[in-house]
Scaffold this active site. Structure first.
Site, PDB file in Angstrom:
ATOM      1  N   ARG A  47      24.699  -1.676  15.734  1.00  6.89           N
ATOM      2  CA  ARG A  47      23.755  -0.662  15.242  1.00  6.89           C
ATOM      3  C   ARG A  47      24.436   0.245  14.216  1.00  6.89           C
ATOM      4  O   ARG A  47      23.785   0.908  13.417  1.00  6.89           O
ATOM      5  CB  ARG A  47      23.164   0.147  16.410  1.00  6.89           C
ATOM      6  CG  ARG A  47      22.054   1.066  15.974  1.00  6.89           C
ATOM      7  CD  ARG A  47      21.017   1.439  17.053  1.00  6.89           C
ATOM      8  NE  ARG A  47      21.501   1.462  18.410  1.00  6.89           N
ATOM      9  CZ  ARG A  47      22.277   2.403  18.953  1.00  6.89           C
ATOM     10  NH1 ARG A  47      22.677   3.422  18.199  1.00  6.89           N
ATOM     11  NH2 ARG A  47      22.674   2.324  20.203  1.00  6.89           N
ATOM     12  N   TYR A  98       3.170   7.073  -2.505  1.00  2.00           N
ATOM     13  CA  TYR A  98       3.025   5.933  -1.602  1.00  2.00           C
ATOM     14  C   TYR A  98       2.419   6.407  -0.275  1.00  2.00           C
ATOM     15  O   TYR A  98       2.845   7.424   0.266  1.00  2.00           O
ATOM     16  CB  TYR A  98       4.391   5.279  -1.367  1.00  2.00           C
ATOM     17  CG  TYR A  98       4.274   4.191  -0.349  1.00  2.00           C
ATOM     18  CD1 TYR A  98       3.587   3.018  -0.648  1.00  2.00           C
ATOM     19  CD2 TYR A  98       4.780   4.346   0.932  1.00  2.00           C
ATOM     20  CE1 TYR A  98       3.418   2.031   0.311  1.00  2.00           C
ATOM     21  CE2 TYR A  98       4.630   3.358   1.895  1.00  2.00           C
ATOM     22  CZ  TYR A  98       3.939   2.205   1.567  1.00  2.00           C
ATOM     23  OH  TYR A  98       3.765   1.242   2.504  1.00  2.00           O
ATOM     24  N   ASP A 168      11.854   7.978  -5.009  1.00  3.85           N
ATOM     25  CA  ASP A 168      11.445   6.641  -4.563  1.00  3.85           C
ATOM     26  C   ASP A 168      11.437   5.757  -5.804  1.00  3.85           C
ATOM     27  O   ASP A 168      10.553   5.870  -6.655  1.00  3.85           O
ATOM     28  CB  ASP A 168      10.064   6.704  -3.900  1.00  3.85           C
ATOM     29  CG  ASP A 168       9.627   5.350  -3.329  1.00  3.85           C
ATOM     30  OD1 ASP A 168      10.120   4.308  -3.813  1.00  3.85           O
ATOM     31  OD2 ASP A 168       8.786   5.342  -2.409  1.00  3.85           O
ATOM     32  N   LYS A 193      10.052  -5.078  -1.745  1.00  4.02           N
ATOM     33  CA  LYS A 193       9.300  -5.362  -2.958  1.00  4.02           C
ATOM     34  C   LYS A 193      10.164  -6.122  -3.968  1.00  4.02           C
ATOM     35  O   LYS A 193      10.529  -7.250  -3.703  1.00  4.02           O
ATOM     36  CB  LYS A 193       8.744  -4.052  -3.525  1.00  4.02           C
ATOM     37  CG  LYS A 193       8.087  -3.152  -2.451  1.00  4.02           C
ATOM     38  CD  LYS A 193       6.817  -3.725  -1.868  1.00  4.02           C
ATOM     39  CE  LYS A 193       6.299  -2.968  -0.655  1.00  4.02           C
ATOM     40  NZ  LYS A 193       6.101  -1.532  -0.825  1.00  4.02           N
TER      41      LYS A 193
HETATM   42  C1  LIG Z   1       6.019  -0.457   0.027  1.00  8.99           C
HETATM   43  C2  LIG Z   1       6.503   0.852  -0.425  1.00  8.99           C
HETATM   44  C3  LIG Z   1       7.161   1.710   0.475  1.00  8.99           C
HETATM   45  C4  LIG Z   1       7.340   1.377   1.943  1.00  8.99           C
HETATM   46  O1  LIG Z   1       8.194   0.302   2.121  1.00  8.99           O
HETATM   47  P1  LIG Z   1       8.147  -0.709   3.392  1.00  8.99           P
HETATM   48  O2  LIG Z   1       9.249  -1.649   3.065  1.00  8.99           O
HETATM   49  O3  LIG Z   1       6.781  -1.328   3.385  1.00  8.99           O
HETATM   50  O4  LIG Z   1       8.380   0.100   4.604  1.00  8.99           O
HETATM   51  C5  LIG Z   1       7.637   2.912  -0.027  1.00  8.99           C
HETATM   52  N1  LIG Z   1       7.467   3.277  -1.302  1.00  8.99           N
HETATM   53  C6  LIG Z   1       6.833   2.477  -2.192  1.00  8.99           C
HETATM   54  C7  LIG Z   1       6.682   2.930  -3.602  1.00  8.99           C
HETATM   55  C8  LIG Z   1       6.326   1.251  -1.776  1.00  8.99           C
HETATM   56  O5  LIG Z   1       5.678   0.472  -2.665  1.00  8.99           O
END
Ligand SMILES: *Cc1c(COP(=O)(O)O)cnc(C)c1O
Length: 359
Positions: A47, A98, A168, A193
């Site tokens: 962990r 988001y 982000d 993504k």
């Molecule tokens: C998908 C996404 C998230 C969240 O990510 P997960 O991997 O689905 O938890 C956060 N910020 C943006 C801009 C996203 O497109």
């Protein structure tokens, strides 16, 4: 000793995080499946750390120009970053961001914290709201309105006022933006993504600067990851690194196709508006008509996948207000497009045909 040459980003994508070049050594990091280790080293339980994570983290760190930590998902990374704010503190954020972040900010308010929201392009408003705040949350372009924020201006102001900043960076990827170099304190990604890129894993990343301030933040993020337990499986992290190897060519193709599609969609008779930030591989379209018309477009494509998420090799589209948590600032007829790496003519033909079904 000669200095290490600064490689181009495409080269870093392919070569970072590889094991040492030794005779007989593997060229890829091993997937280490072990929950515990023989004691008396820095890490004795999985962990806390894993050698497969180390390789992925080294690669992302090099790309973003800092030190990276891998998390179980983008939300795992976002939760760790938001936990840097003391209970009852104040966060400045875009009014549309988001939707998982939107919900966590609401929870933060329910727990007694304050959130000051501004439209993403209201730079003066953002800067004014920084007074007395603990953290500013930034995302550019915003998902799914595709508004571009003035990151340098807000990050400069945050730094001079001692307000912690988090960006982000999921949509631009480290190829489109390197927020640490603009003065950000923490970068987060949903590596689910573009970084992993094949819609087959969930992963997140936080990155901090390599200086003393960054190292203090990194220790707190690491503690959050370890104690809340939102850790990624070694196989997922291996797949994330494998996906990263091709990010350069995938992203280049997707961005070129997105620009072409944005140009062709402009003035389309089935559209009210095209929201293209001018670069990147995402755009959103407001379908002429109501939510139902937008749904019919999504149902009519064959190449474009009707699914949530983005950043995969396959093109995806979604009417975002299908998601119950999507803020009301997102029009009900808005369809978000994530452009993949198929041939642009097939993407165009399929989308144009689907749009014409609502004329
Ligand atoms: C998908 C996404 C998230 C969240 O990510 P997960 O991997 O689905 O938890 C956060 N910020 C943006 C801009 C996203 O497109």
């Amino acid at each position: 000793m000669s200095e290490t040459p600064a490689f181009h980003v495409d080269t870093i994508l392919v070569s970072a995080g590889r094991p040492a070049h030794v005779p007989g050594g593997p060229v890829n990091p091993p997937v280490v499946l072990s929950s515990t280790y023989i004691p008396d080293a820095a890490v004795n339980y999985a962990r806390v750390g894993n050698p497969t994570w180390d390789a992925f983290e080294a690669a992302i760190g090099e790309l973003e120009g800092g030190r990276a930590l891998v998390h179980a998902s983008g939300m795992g990374a976002i939760a760790a970053a938001l936990a840097l704010v003391p209970p009852g503190g104040t966060i400045v954020a875009p009014d549309t961001t988001y939707n998982g972040t939107v919900l966590l900010l609401e929870d933060f308010e329910k727990a007694g914290g304050t959130v000051r929201r501004r439209h993403a392009t209201d730079t003066e408003g953002f800067v004014a709201d920084l007074a007395g705040a603990d953290l500013v949350w930034l995302e550019s372009p915003t998902n799914p309105l595709m508004d571009v924020m003035d990151l340098p201006a807000v990050l400069d102001a945050a730094r001079s006022q001692g307000v912690l900043s988090v960006v982000d960076n999921t949509l631009p990827t480290p190829l489109g933006c390197r927020p640490l170099s603009l003065g950000a304190d923490v970068v987060v990604h949903s590596a689910t993504k573009y970084i992993a890129g094949h819609s087959d894993v969930l992963l997140g990343v936080t990155v901090v600067a390599s200086d003393e301030r960054g190292s203090e933040l990194g220790t707190r993020l690491h503690r959050h990851r370890t104690l809340h337990g939102a850790i990624a499986g070694p196989m997922e992290v291996y797949l994330g690194l494998r996906g990263l190897r091709t990010l350069g060519v995938r992203y280049e193709r997707a961005c070129a196709s997105a620009a072409e599609l944005a140009a062709r969609l402009e003035g389309h008779p089935a559209l009210e508006r095209v929201r293209y930030p001018g670069s990147g591989a995402m755009l959103s379209i407001d379908v002429a008509g109501d939510a139902d018309a937008a749904e019919r477009v999504c149902a009519a494509t064959r190449v474009w996948l009707h699914s949530t998420s983005l950043g995969g090799v396959e093109s995806q589209l979604e009417r975002r207000r299908r998601q119950p948590a999507e803020p009301a600032t997102v029009p009900p007829n808005l369809v978000r497009l994530s452009v993949g790496i198929e041939h642009v003519e097939d993407l165009w033909t399929d989308l144009d045909r689907a749009l014409r079904t609502v004329l």
